[in-house]
Design a protein around this motif. Structure first.
Motif, PDB file in Angstrom:
ATOM      1  N   SER A 273      70.334  60.075  23.069  1.00  0.00           N
ATOM      2  CA  SER A 273      70.781  60.475  21.739  1.00  0.00           C
ATOM      3  C   SER A 273      70.052  59.646  20.689  1.00  0.00           C
ATOM      4  O   SER A 273      69.830  58.438  20.867  1.00  0.00           O
ATOM      5  CB  SER A 273      72.288  60.282  21.601  1.00  0.00           C
ATOM      6  OG  SER A 273      72.982  61.077  22.554  1.00  0.00           O
ATOM      7  N   TYR A 274      69.711  60.301  19.563  1.00  0.00           N
ATOM      8  CA  TYR A 274      68.898  59.656  18.540  1.00  0.00           C
ATOM      9  C   TYR A 274      69.446  59.936  17.145  1.00  0.00           C
ATOM     10  O   TYR A 274      69.866  61.059  16.840  1.00  0.00           O
ATOM     11  CB  TYR A 274      67.453  60.150  18.607  1.00  0.00           C
ATOM     12  CG  TYR A 274      66.761  59.812  19.899  1.00  0.00           C
ATOM     13  CD1 TYR A 274      66.172  58.566  20.094  1.00  0.00           C
ATOM     14  CD2 TYR A 274      66.735  60.732  20.952  1.00  0.00           C
ATOM     15  CE1 TYR A 274      65.549  58.253  21.298  1.00  0.00           C
ATOM     16  CE2 TYR A 274      66.110  60.420  22.150  1.00  0.00           C
ATOM     17  CZ  TYR A 274      65.524  59.178  22.321  1.00  0.00           C
ATOM     18  OH  TYR A 274      64.914  58.868  23.504  1.00  0.00           O
ATOM     19  N   LEU A 275      69.389  58.909  16.305  1.00  0.00           N
ATOM     20  CA  LEU A 275      69.656  59.037  14.881  1.00  0.00           C
ATOM     21  C   LEU A 275      68.350  58.850  14.123  1.00  0.00           C
ATOM     22  O   LEU A 275      67.699  57.806  14.233  1.00  0.00           O
ATOM     23  CB  LEU A 275      70.661  57.975  14.420  1.00  0.00           C
ATOM     24  CG  LEU A 275      70.813  57.849  12.896  1.00  0.00           C
ATOM     25  CD1 LEU A 275      71.498  59.075  12.305  1.00  0.00           C
ATOM     26  CD2 LEU A 275      71.564  56.566  12.526  1.00  0.00           C
ATOM     27  N   PHE A 276      67.976  59.868  13.358  1.00  0.00           N
ATOM     28  CA  PHE A 276      66.862  59.755  12.422  1.00  0.00           C
ATOM     29  C   PHE A 276      67.428  59.429  11.039  1.00  0.00           C
ATOM     30  O   PHE A 276      68.500  59.920  10.662  1.00  0.00           O
ATOM     31  CB  PHE A 276      66.072  61.061  12.361  1.00  0.00           C
ATOM     32  CG  PHE A 276      65.274  61.361  13.601  1.00  0.00           C
ATOM     33  CD1 PHE A 276      63.905  61.148  13.631  1.00  0.00           C
ATOM     34  CD2 PHE A 276      65.893  61.876  14.737  1.00  0.00           C
ATOM     35  CE1 PHE A 276      63.167  61.428  14.775  1.00  0.00           C
ATOM     36  CE2 PHE A 276      65.163  62.158  15.879  1.00  0.00           C
ATOM     37  CZ  PHE A 276      63.797  61.930  15.902  1.00  0.00           C
ATOM     38  N   TYR A 277      66.689  58.650  10.278  1.00  0.00           N
ATOM     39  CA  TYR A 277      67.127  58.256   8.946  1.00  0.00           C
ATOM     40  C   TYR A 277      65.897  57.852   8.153  1.00  0.00           C
ATOM     41  O   TYR A 277      64.766  57.936   8.651  1.00  0.00           O
ATOM     42  CB  TYR A 277      68.127  57.088   9.030  1.00  0.00           C
ATOM     43  CG  TYR A 277      67.570  55.822   9.660  1.00  0.00           C
ATOM     44  CD1 TYR A 277      67.171  54.743   8.872  1.00  0.00           C
ATOM     45  CD2 TYR A 277      67.437  55.706  11.049  1.00  0.00           C
ATOM     46  CE1 TYR A 277      66.658  53.582   9.445  1.00  0.00           C
ATOM     47  CE2 TYR A 277      66.925  54.559  11.625  1.00  0.00           C
ATOM     48  CZ  TYR A 277      66.530  53.499  10.825  1.00  0.00           C
ATOM     49  OH  TYR A 277      66.016  52.356  11.395  1.00  0.00           O
ATOM     50  N   HIS A 278      66.051  57.425   6.908  1.00  0.00           N
ATOM     51  CA  HIS A 278      64.895  56.895   6.188  1.00  0.00           C
ATOM     52  C   HIS A 278      65.232  55.573   5.506  1.00  0.00           C
ATOM     53  O   HIS A 278      66.388  55.264   5.240  1.00  0.00           O
ATOM     54  CB  HIS A 278      64.302  57.913   5.197  1.00  0.00           C
ATOM     55  CG  HIS A 278      65.185  58.264   4.035  1.00  0.00           C
ATOM     56  ND1 HIS A 278      65.409  59.575   3.638  1.00  0.00           N
ATOM     57  CD2 HIS A 278      65.886  57.519   3.151  1.00  0.00           C
ATOM     58  CE1 HIS A 278      66.196  59.585   2.576  1.00  0.00           C
ATOM     59  NE2 HIS A 278      66.501  58.355   2.262  1.00  0.00           N
ATOM     60  N   ASN A 279      64.183  54.795   5.266  1.00  0.00           N
ATOM     61  CA  ASN A 279      64.324  53.537   4.528  1.00  0.00           C
ATOM     62  C   ASN A 279      63.146  53.397   3.568  1.00  0.00           C
ATOM     63  O   ASN A 279      62.395  54.347   3.351  1.00  0.00           O
ATOM     64  CB  ASN A 279      64.451  52.338   5.485  1.00  0.00           C
ATOM     65  CG  ASN A 279      63.213  52.095   6.331  1.00  0.00           C
ATOM     66  OD1 ASN A 279      62.119  52.583   6.035  1.00  0.00           O
ATOM     67  ND2 ASN A 279      63.366  51.323   7.402  1.00  0.00           N
ATOM     68  N   GLY A 280      62.971  52.210   3.002  1.00  0.00           N
ATOM     69  CA  GLY A 280      61.849  51.959   2.098  1.00  0.00           C
ATOM     70  C   GLY A 280      60.982  50.829   2.581  1.00  0.00           C
ATOM     71  O   GLY A 280      60.429  50.073   1.779  1.00  0.00           O
ATOM     72  N   ALA A 281      60.824  50.711   3.908  1.00  0.00           N
ATOM     73  CA  ALA A 281      60.271  49.504   4.506  1.00  0.00           C
ATOM     74  C   ALA A 281      58.754  49.425   4.512  1.00  0.00           C
ATOM     75  O   ALA A 281      58.204  48.336   4.706  1.00  0.00           O
ATOM     76  CB  ALA A 281      60.780  49.359   5.942  1.00  0.00           C
ATOM     77  N   LEU A 282      58.036  50.517   4.332  1.00  0.00           N
ATOM     78  CA  LEU A 282      56.582  50.404   4.292  1.00  0.00           C
ATOM     79  C   LEU A 282      56.155  49.675   3.019  1.00  0.00           C
ATOM     80  O   LEU A 282      56.837  49.739   1.993  1.00  0.00           O
ATOM     81  CB  LEU A 282      55.932  51.787   4.317  1.00  0.00           C
ATOM     82  CG  LEU A 282      55.770  52.479   5.666  1.00  0.00           C
ATOM     83  CD1 LEU A 282      54.980  53.770   5.488  1.00  0.00           C
ATOM     84  CD2 LEU A 282      55.103  51.589   6.706  1.00  0.00           C
ATOM     85  N   PRO A 283      55.028  48.980   3.065  1.00  0.00           N
ATOM     86  CA  PRO A 283      54.519  48.353   1.843  1.00  0.00           C
ATOM     87  C   PRO A 283      54.415  49.375   0.706  1.00  0.00           C
ATOM     88  O   PRO A 283      53.940  50.493   0.904  1.00  0.00           O
ATOM     89  CB  PRO A 283      53.137  47.848   2.267  1.00  0.00           C
ATOM     90  CG  PRO A 283      53.280  47.585   3.728  1.00  0.00           C
ATOM     91  CD  PRO A 283      54.196  48.660   4.241  1.00  0.00           C
TER      92      PRO A 283
END
Length: 445
Positions: A273-283
């Motif tokens: 089972s997987y949760l996809f999400y987003h963040n702002g972690a790239l430079p």
């Protein structure tokens, strides 16, 4: 994307060794919508334009995987230009398969009505997708965003959406029309917990981005919650229309490298089972330059979802990559410096470009079995440079060096030190030229 931005991570050696999240580094991606079809995960995403100071989004992209760690770039497969009535704001959508077709529900700012939901259709998960109606499928108010689609066991399909409200319709079998009224879901404390930020003047924690699915006999509704900064939460119910009971937080607010919004996509794939999400972690990332990530999790025995922590390590492979068949150069676990582009003629599809000295591509968990002795590539627009093939790290064992020369033609090869077993492979590019060549595909022999 971002030559200058990505060079900022060159000195972060430890991060580069372990990083798997965000899973796409060539552009900023947001609002993940994974779809499992025929043993492949198709990941549909939004696309934040570089250096955005708002949710500036013009198209949607597709990526695929069969091992959960190497993602193949399929390019921008739908855009605002495909909808004659759309003005701006290619925001969060979701695609689903039915009747030998793929239906993609996406919100856009209508030229006169404001945010509305359209539907695009294709016979292929890669597109081309076309506007099915020539007009919005749904326009019900001022918050028609973030559609989520679900087909129940009895074949009834539902489309959910909305911020600040949560609404749904019952889709007809044709998936491009609906029957009955637009239903508003009661956003009460029982279903979605009490809003803790009183200044928001909303009755519950629900914010936007509904993701609905069924597991065993229980229906799940996951969503961003609580206002800015958002966390992820979920409710469950006995039917696809509720009544909903609030359960818990899935992912707390991401404090380091967060994006102030979040967006869930939950799937089962190959027994995990997987949760996809987003963040702002790239430079260069942040609230308007977001990046899609994924975490594996295990449901509790009672069907509840555990608290899931965002990581840089990401997930384990569910299978090994076969290096002895043709692999697209844009199949990437991690990269630094390169870009991807689409062949305008369409002969070779997507390829890797903008290659400069010390840029590299990492491919995870390639199974060399009893050994490989030769490495071959397809290249074009050659100025000259080399590809160093390293095992297990950017500076790991050098297996071979391929000199890519204009005289060598589109197909070039080199011999290798013999390598056996499962290894991560790094293609490290060296040379004095900028944009040394375009890289289409590779294969070990």
């Amino acid at each position: 994307m971002r030559k200058k931005i990505l060079t900022a991570i060159a000195t972060m050696g430890y991060f580069l060794c372990i990083a798997q999240n965000p899973i796409i580094q060539t552009i900023y991606t947001a609002d993940p919508a994974p779809l499992v079809h025929n043993d492949t995960v198709y990941l549909y995403t939004g696309h934040d334009e570089d250096a955005s100071t708002w949710f500036t989004m013009k198209d949607w992209h597709c990526y695929t995987t069969t091992d959960m760690v190497n993602w193949t770039d399929r390019g921008a497969v739908l855009s605002l230009k495909d909808f004659s009535w759309a003005k701006k704001d290619a925001w969060a959508g979701q695609a689903i398969y039915r009747n030998d077709k793929f239906y993609w529900y996406v919100p856009m700012n209508h030229s006169t009505m404001g945010m509305s939901i359209g539907v695009a259709i294709s016979t292929s998960p890669y597109g081309p997708f076309t506007d099915a109606l020539g007009k919005p499928l749904v326009h019900s108010g001022n918050g028609d965003i973030d559609p989520g689609v679900f087909i129940d066991d009895d074949s009834q399909a539902y489309l959910y959406w909305g911020n600040p409200y949560l609404k749904y319709v019952k889709l007809n079998e044709d998936m491009i029309s609906y029957s009955g009224d637009v239903i508003s879901v009661p956003l009460n404390e029982t279903g979605f917990s009490k809003r803790m930020k009183d200044a928001d003047k909303r009755p519950s924690e629900y914010e936007e981005g509904p993701w609905i699915y069924k597991r065993k006999k229980l229906y799940y509704l996951a969503y961003p919650a609580g206002g800015v900064p958002e966390h992820l939460a979920y409710s469950t119910g006995p039917t696809a229309t509720g009544p909903w009971t609030y359960r818990d937080t899935i992912m707390p607010v991401i404090k380091k490298g967060g994006a102030f919004t979040n967006h869930p996509g939950i799937i089962d794939y190959k027994g995990r089972s997987y949760l996809f999400y987003h963040n702002g972690a790239l430079p260069g990332g942040g609230g308007f330059n977001r990046s899609v990530c994924v975490e594996e999790f295990t449901y509790h025995a009672d069907g509840s979802i555990p608290r899931i922590t965002n990581t840089t390590e990401g997930v384990r492979p569910v299978s090994f990559l076969n290096p002895f068949i043709r692999q697209e150069a844009e199949t990437i676990a991690w990269e630094e410096g390169i870009e991807t582009a689409k062949d305008s003629v369409g002969a070779s599809g997507i390829f890797v470009t903008d290659i400069s000295n010390n840029d590299y591509i990492k491919v995870r968990s390639a199974d060399f079995r009893k050994g490989a002795k030769k490495f071959s590539v397809s290249v074009s627009d050659i100025k000259g440079g080399t590809i160093e093939i390293h095992a297990d790290s950017k500076d790991g064992m050098l297996l071979g060096t391929l000199s890519v020369t204009p005289a060598g033609g589109s197909m070039q090869s080199c011999s290798l030190k013999k390598i056996k077993g499962v290894h991560d492979i790094y293609f490290v590019f060296k040379g004095s030229n900028h944009n040394m060549f375009n890289f289409d595909w590779w294969q070990f022999k």
